[in-house]
Scaffold this active site. Structure first.
Site, PDB file in Angstrom:
ATOM      1  N   ALA A  32     -79.687  19.432  72.153  1.00 24.99           N
ATOM      2  CA  ALA A  32     -79.094  19.378  70.804  1.00 24.99           C
ATOM      3  C   ALA A  32     -78.573  20.772  70.449  1.00 24.99           C
ATOM      4  O   ALA A  32     -78.888  21.326  69.392  1.00 24.99           O
ATOM      5  CB  ALA A  32     -80.097  18.870  69.773  1.00 24.99           C
ATOM      6  N   HIS A  37     -78.084  28.477  70.152  1.00 32.30           N
ATOM      7  CA  HIS A  37     -78.300  28.408  71.608  1.00 32.30           C
ATOM      8  C   HIS A  37     -77.134  29.056  72.353  1.00 32.30           C
ATOM      9  O   HIS A  37     -77.330  29.761  73.335  1.00 32.30           O
ATOM     10  CB  HIS A  37     -78.398  26.946  72.067  1.00 32.30           C
ATOM     11  CG  HIS A  37     -79.525  26.179  71.469  1.00 32.30           C
ATOM     12  ND1 HIS A  37     -79.348  25.204  70.507  1.00 32.30           N
ATOM     13  CD2 HIS A  37     -80.865  26.230  71.698  1.00 32.30           C
ATOM     14  CE1 HIS A  37     -80.516  24.683  70.189  1.00 32.30           C
ATOM     15  NE2 HIS A  37     -81.451  25.285  70.871  1.00 32.30           N
ATOM     16  N   MET A 184     -79.823  28.520  61.783  1.00 29.41           N
ATOM     17  CA  MET A 184     -79.422  27.323  62.544  1.00 29.41           C
ATOM     18  C   MET A 184     -80.626  26.723  63.252  1.00 29.41           C
ATOM     19  O   MET A 184     -81.472  27.442  63.780  1.00 29.41           O
ATOM     20  CB  MET A 184     -78.341  27.687  63.557  1.00 29.41           C
ATOM     21  CG  MET A 184     -77.034  27.964  62.887  1.00 29.41           C
ATOM     22  SD  MET A 184     -75.685  27.984  64.061  1.00 29.41           S
ATOM     23  CE  MET A 184     -74.354  28.446  62.947  1.00 29.41           C
TER      24      MET A 184
END
Ligand code: PAF
Length: 278
Positions: A32, A37, A184
């Protein structure tokens, strides 16, 4: 980008990348993927290493009442994102590879794993430390990259790598935020539109509190004020505290290396955040 789903494929791919690039970096993820990331992947690539990203939703770090079954999964989107970033290899093990039948070994970290998330989510850091040790053993990276958003996790993984004499560096990367400051997280997608608006208030309260505690000897009053403010905004506050960065021991005052850490729930979503307070 290479994709490995079995240990023999992973080993062959890592050997090839190590020969050609000289060093390997690992970005462990549960998929996800979002810009946070992707920022870890960019930092890993900037080090000059061939970058391996793992995608594995690790059941061992979820409690029995937690959100394992609804944890977001988007393999196609994740692979496209990793490829676009220039990742060299995606490692997608299955549960039986990570936890062989009859497995009887886990890694339990004390110290930074005690308290905070360690209290609220018993067993969580045992799951994180165990899966990270396995990923490190499989990929044998020179460096592994983690976001500072999960500050306690970063310290637990560092402690574990140091204590087990693992030959790699653990690199922490600054939290990536939405334009309104919300850290985030893959779980942010579960916030309703109203909760999403409210969620941005967390970083505002943290920043105001960090400024306020810097100007005083005794942080108790600003911390209590911050908890009240968050509750008034609709958050259920699990904790909001000043801690020594590496050890997670409560300090009660700001200073060099101190972090202001917080966890609070909105609806069904737990939000974690932290900033320096020194
Ligand atoms: O932060 C995460 O996504 C996970 O806790 C990690 C480090 C990939 C271990 O499963």
């Amino acid at each position: 980008m290479l994709i490995a789903r079995t240990l023999p494929d992973l080993r062959a791919a890592c050997a090839h990348l190590r020969r050609t690039a000289g060093s390997l970096a690992l970005v462990p993820t549960m998929g996800a993927l979002h810009l946070g990331h992707r920022t870890l992947v960019r930092a890993a690539l900037a080090s000059g290493a061939a970058t391996v990203a793992s995608i594995f939703v690790n059941p061992l770090q979820f409690g029995p009442t937690e959100d394992l079954s609804r944890y977001p999964r988007d393999e196609a989107g994740d692979l496209a994102a990793l490829q676009a970033e220039g990742c060299a290899l995606a490692w997608l093990p299955d549960g039986a590879t990570m936890y062989p039948a009859g497995d009887a070994t886990t890694i339990s970290v004390d110290g930074p794993a005690d308290g905070w998330e360690g209290t609220i989510r018993p067993g969580h850091f045992r799951g994180v430390a165990t899966v990270c040790a396995k990923l490190f053993g499989q990929v044998r990276p020179d460096r592994a990259y983690f976001g500072e958003k999960d500050w306690q996790q970063l310290q637990v993984v560092r402690r574990m790598a140091t204590d087990l004499l693992l030959p790699l560096d653990i690199v922490g990367i600054e939290t990536v935020r939405e334009p309104d400051g919300l850290a985030m997280s893959s779980r942010n997608r579960f916030l309703s539109p109203t909760e999403r608006q409210t969620a941005a208030g967390l970083i505002g309260v943290l920043r105001a509190t960090a400024a306020s505690v810097a100007a005083r000897r005794d942080a108790a009053e600003p911390l209590a004020h911050a908890r009240r403010t968050l509750a008034d905004q609709g958050f259920a506050v699990d904790y909001l505290a000043l801690v020594d960065g590496p050890s997670l021991m409560e300090t009660g005052r700001s200073g060099p290396g101190v972090r202001l850490i917080a966890a609070a729930t909105l609806g069904s979503v737990r939000l974690l955040d932290n900033i320096p307070a020194g």
